[in-house]
Design an enzyme around this catalytic site. Sequence first.
Site, PDB file in Angstrom:
ATOM      1  N   TYR A  41      35.642 114.421  81.016  1.00 41.65           N
ATOM      2  CA  TYR A  41      34.967 114.000  82.415  1.00 41.65           C
ATOM      3  C   TYR A  41      33.841 114.902  82.733  1.00 41.65           C
ATOM      4  CZ  TYR A  41      38.393 110.257  82.828  1.00 41.65           C
ATOM      5  OH  TYR A  41      39.145 109.000  82.496  1.00 41.65           O
ATOM      6  N   GLY A  42      34.193 116.386  82.932  1.00 42.03           N
ATOM      7  CA  GLY A  42      33.450 117.439  83.364  1.00 42.03           C
ATOM      8  C   GLY A  42      32.133 117.422  82.168  1.00 42.03           C
ATOM      9  N   ASN A  84      44.429 108.090  78.987  1.00 40.96           N
ATOM     10  CA  ASN A  84      45.083 107.964  80.612  1.00 40.96           C
ATOM     11  C   ASN A  84      45.091 106.465  80.889  1.00 40.96           C
ATOM     12  OD1 ASN A  84      42.357 107.273  81.724  1.00 40.96           O
ATOM     13  ND2 ASN A  84      42.040 109.526  82.184  1.00 40.96           N
ATOM     14  N   GLY A  85      45.768 106.319  82.107  1.00 46.04           N
ATOM     15  CA  GLY A  85      45.755 105.186  82.581  1.00 46.04           C
ATOM     16  C   GLY A  85      44.675 104.307  83.487  1.00 46.04           C
ATOM     17  N   GLU A  96      52.828 106.041  91.617  1.00 49.34           N
ATOM     18  CA  GLU A  96      52.235 104.800  91.145  1.00 49.34           C
ATOM     19  C   GLU A  96      53.551 103.928  90.610  1.00 49.34           C
ATOM     20  OE1 GLU A  96      49.517 107.506  87.983  1.00 49.34           O
ATOM     21  OE2 GLU A  96      50.532 105.604  87.164  1.00 49.34           O
ATOM     22  N   HIS A 136      48.475 115.991  84.820  1.00 49.63           N
ATOM     23  CA  HIS A 136      47.398 116.225  85.560  1.00 49.63           C
ATOM     24  C   HIS A 136      47.205 117.699  85.807  1.00 49.63           C
ATOM     25  CE1 HIS A 136      48.101 112.092  87.959  1.00 49.63           C
ATOM     26  NE2 HIS A 136      47.620 111.836  86.550  1.00 49.63           N
ATOM     27  N   GLY A 153      38.448 120.211  85.234  1.00 48.24           N
ATOM     28  CA  GLY A 153      39.350 119.957  86.138  1.00 48.24           C
ATOM     29  C   GLY A 153      39.744 121.675  86.561  1.00 48.24           C
ATOM     30  N   ASN A 176      45.659 110.562  91.594  1.00 43.17           N
ATOM     31  CA  ASN A 176      45.094 110.878  90.258  1.00 43.17           C
ATOM     32  C   ASN A 176      43.687 111.517  90.389  1.00 43.17           C
ATOM     33  OD1 ASN A 176      46.470 108.171  91.194  1.00 43.17           O
ATOM     34  ND2 ASN A 176      46.993 108.216  88.859  1.00 43.17           N
TER      35      ASN A 176
HETATM   36  P1  FAE Z   1      39.552 116.537  79.528  1.00 42.54           P
HETATM   37  O1  FAE Z   1      39.234 115.327  80.067  1.00 42.54           O
HETATM   38  O2  FAE Z   1      41.122 116.892  79.495  1.00 42.54           O
HETATM   39  O3  FAE Z   1      38.641 117.034  78.431  1.00 42.54           O
HETATM   40  C1  FAE Z   1      38.766 118.190  77.819  1.00 42.54           C
HETATM   41  C2  FAE Z   1      38.199 118.169  76.372  1.00 42.54           C
HETATM   42  O4  FAE Z   1      38.121 119.643  75.832  1.00 42.54           O
HETATM   43  C3  FAE Z   1      39.397 117.527  75.491  1.00 42.54           C
HETATM   44  O5  FAE Z   1      38.643 116.181  74.802  1.00 42.54           O
HETATM   45  C4  FAE Z   1      39.670 118.606  74.685  1.00 42.54           C
HETATM   46  O6  FAE Z   1      39.965 118.102  73.400  1.00 42.54           O
HETATM   47  C5  FAE Z   1      38.390 119.421  74.548  1.00 42.54           C
HETATM   48  N1  FAE Z   1      38.687 120.973  74.194  1.00 42.54           N
HETATM   49  C6  FAE Z   1      39.663 121.655  74.700  1.00 42.54           C
HETATM   50  N2  FAE Z   1      39.766 122.890  74.101  1.00 42.54           N
HETATM   51  C7  FAE Z   1      38.666 122.927  73.409  1.00 42.54           C
HETATM   52  C8  FAE Z   1      38.223 123.958  72.547  1.00 42.54           C
HETATM   53  N3  FAE Z   1      38.413 125.142  72.602  1.00 42.54           N
HETATM   54  N4  FAE Z   1      36.908 123.822  72.017  1.00 42.54           N
HETATM   55  C9  FAE Z   1      36.446 122.276  71.936  1.00 42.54           C
HETATM   56  N5  FAE Z   1      37.027 121.275  72.745  1.00 42.54           N
HETATM   57  C10 FAE Z   1      38.011 121.646  73.289  1.00 42.54           C
HETATM   58  O7  FAE Z   1      39.313 117.537  80.910  1.00 42.54           O
HETATM   59  N6  FAE Z   1      44.141 110.982  85.461  1.00 42.54           N
HETATM   60  C11 FAE Z   1      43.620 110.084  86.447  1.00 42.54           C
HETATM   61  O8  FAE Z   1      42.733 110.243  87.339  1.00 42.54           O
HETATM   62  N7  FAE Z   1      44.179 108.626  86.402  1.00 42.54           N
HETATM   63  C12 FAE Z   1      45.081 108.411  85.359  1.00 42.54           C
HETATM   64  O9  FAE Z   1      45.396 107.149  85.504  1.00 42.54           O
HETATM   65  C13 FAE Z   1      45.471 109.434  84.628  1.00 42.54           C
HETATM   66  N8  FAE Z   1      46.437 109.005  83.676  1.00 42.54           N
HETATM   67  C14 FAE Z   1      46.701 110.015  82.724  1.00 42.54           C
HETATM   68  C15 FAE Z   1      47.751 109.463  81.770  1.00 42.54           C
HETATM   69  C16 FAE Z   1      47.691 110.824  80.721  1.00 42.54           C
HETATM   70  C17 FAE Z   1      48.822 110.354  79.528  1.00 42.54           C
HETATM   71  C18 FAE Z   1      47.255 111.997  80.675  1.00 42.54           C
HETATM   72  C19 FAE Z   1      47.341 112.908  79.734  1.00 42.54           C
HETATM   73  C20 FAE Z   1      46.437 112.045  81.708  1.00 42.54           C
HETATM   74  C21 FAE Z   1      46.049 111.263  82.841  1.00 42.54           C
HETATM   75  N9  FAE Z   1      45.085 111.571  83.797  1.00 42.54           N
HETATM   76  C22 FAE Z   1      44.832 110.676  84.749  1.00 42.54           C
HETATM   77  C23 FAE Z   1      44.402 112.917  83.926  1.00 42.54           C
HETATM   78  C24 FAE Z   1      42.971 112.681  83.413  1.00 42.54           C
HETATM   79  O10 FAE Z   1      42.768 112.239  82.241  1.00 42.54           O
HETATM   80  C25 FAE Z   1      42.439 114.331  83.409  1.00 42.54           C
HETATM   81  O11 FAE Z   1      42.717 114.647  84.701  1.00 42.54           O
HETATM   82  C26 FAE Z   1      40.874 114.318  82.929  1.00 42.54           C
HETATM   83  O12 FAE Z   1      40.945 113.833  81.594  1.00 42.54           O
HETATM   84  C27 FAE Z   1      40.718 115.980  83.025  1.00 42.54           C
HETATM   85  O13 FAE Z   1      39.320 115.738  82.744  1.00 42.54           O
HETATM   86  P2  FAE Z   1      38.548 117.197  82.411  1.00 42.54           P
HETATM   87  O14 FAE Z   1      37.085 116.794  82.159  1.00 42.54           O
HETATM   88  O15 FAE Z   1      38.858 118.327  83.124  1.00 42.54           O
END
Ligand code: FAE
Length: 551
Positions: A69-70, A167-168, A407, A492, A520, A530
Amino acid sequence: MSGSTLGHPTSPGASPGVSRRAFIAGTGSVLGAAALAGRAPAARAHAVPAPAPIADGARVPALVIGTGYGGAVAALRLAEAGVDVHMLEMGMAWDVPGPDGKVFCNTREPDHRSYWLRTRTKAPVNYFIGLPLDRDIPRYTGILDAEEFGGITVYQGRGVGGGSLVNGGMAVTPRREDFGAVLPSVNPGEMYDVYYPRANAALGVGTVDPDWFESAACYQYTRVGRRHARRSGLPFVFVPDVYDWEYMEREAAGTATKSALAGEILYGNNHGKKSLQQTYLARARATGRVTVSALHRVASVAPASGGRYTVVVEQLDTGGGVTAVKSVTADRVFFAAGSVGTSKLLVKLKATGVLPLLNDEVGRDWGENGNVMCGRANHLWDPTGALQSAIPCGGIDNRASGRAFAEVAPLPTGIETFASFYLSITGNPHRARFSWNPVAGRVELDWQTAWKQPSIDMARSIFDRINAKEGTVYRSDLFGAYKIWGDHLTYHPLGGAVLNRATDGHGRLTAYPGLYVIDGALIPGNTTVNPFVTITALAERNIEKIIATDL
Ligand code: FAE
């Protein structure tokens, strides 16, 4: 609501001339072109040669680490401001079908695509009737990382789109009265008037049609959850989601290929869910200024001459092996590797003397958003349905008196389980810290499993009450033999480079001009609901300021 489905290169706002394949380099295709027959969008994508992944020695104006997201917000807004952006993503592109013709595997049939570099699955609900569910899989750069720290398993998405892939899709804006505790240094007025609406619109957030909900077989489990909540005097609320609700109605009517109704969720949705690939990243692609190198993991970011940064990147193969180490130069670097990824990088770079001037707040204030899971055993006359939509659409809101928001979650097993299942988000006050272990050569997290007790107590404020009213009991067969609480995990992760502490008020790592945190990691451990809408809205706020003042 748009009918965009996965694999369509022409998502709303996308330029037809810039295909996803031309946008993402190093896709790490699952299968050759022969398997693509009959799948027009992907086949069309293959007609355009993929750009080469980032070259050793390249120089880029803006480099974004991570495509969640970020990162997606930063890339889109920088590109719209005329800045060329390169995104580095350690996971795969997820734009090519596998042997079964699908990009993503099913939650009920996990294969090599399911987990990040594991030889055995690690399902969040890993037992049923006391029997273990996990199975052996080939080691592969799969989509879901179950990253294990001492006291907790942290689930994260891996691939272009980050957590949005797995995610959901529950897209929840915190109540305004809670916002002061979520982000104390941010003006709620600007968030609720400008950035939350902007984020919700760009993410494509919508809510289930209440009339359809009342009769949809796939939401019987939610209606049972609502009935039990209301009978106990607990408020039930509909929860918005980024799933295409019209598509789901067509799934139910049998006129569209099933995705949410086929149990697709944890390892990706092949249709219906608007992940970042269909929203922010599609728009970023359409600018023509954003390129992504998939299977590229950032290992280091160090100051270079002229105020620039040298970024060391490891190119991976699908077995996780490093096939090349590249050094690139960037004018600006945005850490968007997620709470864990960004924290691990910053803590390591500070401790090993690469970025020694990062302040002592780096690595602190990490929380798990109070996540805890549980199931309840319903009476035989209270079935929850063999068909369950994998996309939740409702919750029980006991934030006011119990600091818990639950949820009503699916158990999409395909059979009647007589179980109600819940993921609670609670006000757990515990915060952990990342630190560098020089002997082991890795970053560790000091979370303790016992710290989940406040979350359990808060969740009990809902479920003890319901059980007492309904004459029901907790399920004790979902997380092990005789284990009631799923207290070993979080979906989360939040914090580790908190806004206005590790960074300034807009995510700048001030000791190093040109370095920013935009994910995040900025949020101190809890969002009360969430988190991804808040992560997105905060990124929108911060990048607007950064573009206005720093570029
Ligand atoms: P994120 O989306 O985790 O993106 C970070 C990216 O950086 C990833 O693609 C990594 O592979 C990549 N990365 C990490 N280290 C490196 C590196 N060294 N070099 C290159 N790439 C790298 O971060 N949240 C909701 O609000 N609603 C939901 O329904 C919900 N359900 C979820 C269900 C599951 C099973 C999971 C796992 C999470 C869920 N979440 C939900 C949480 C949500 O997906 C999470 O808070 C966000 O994705 C975080 O966003 P960021 O941009 O922080």
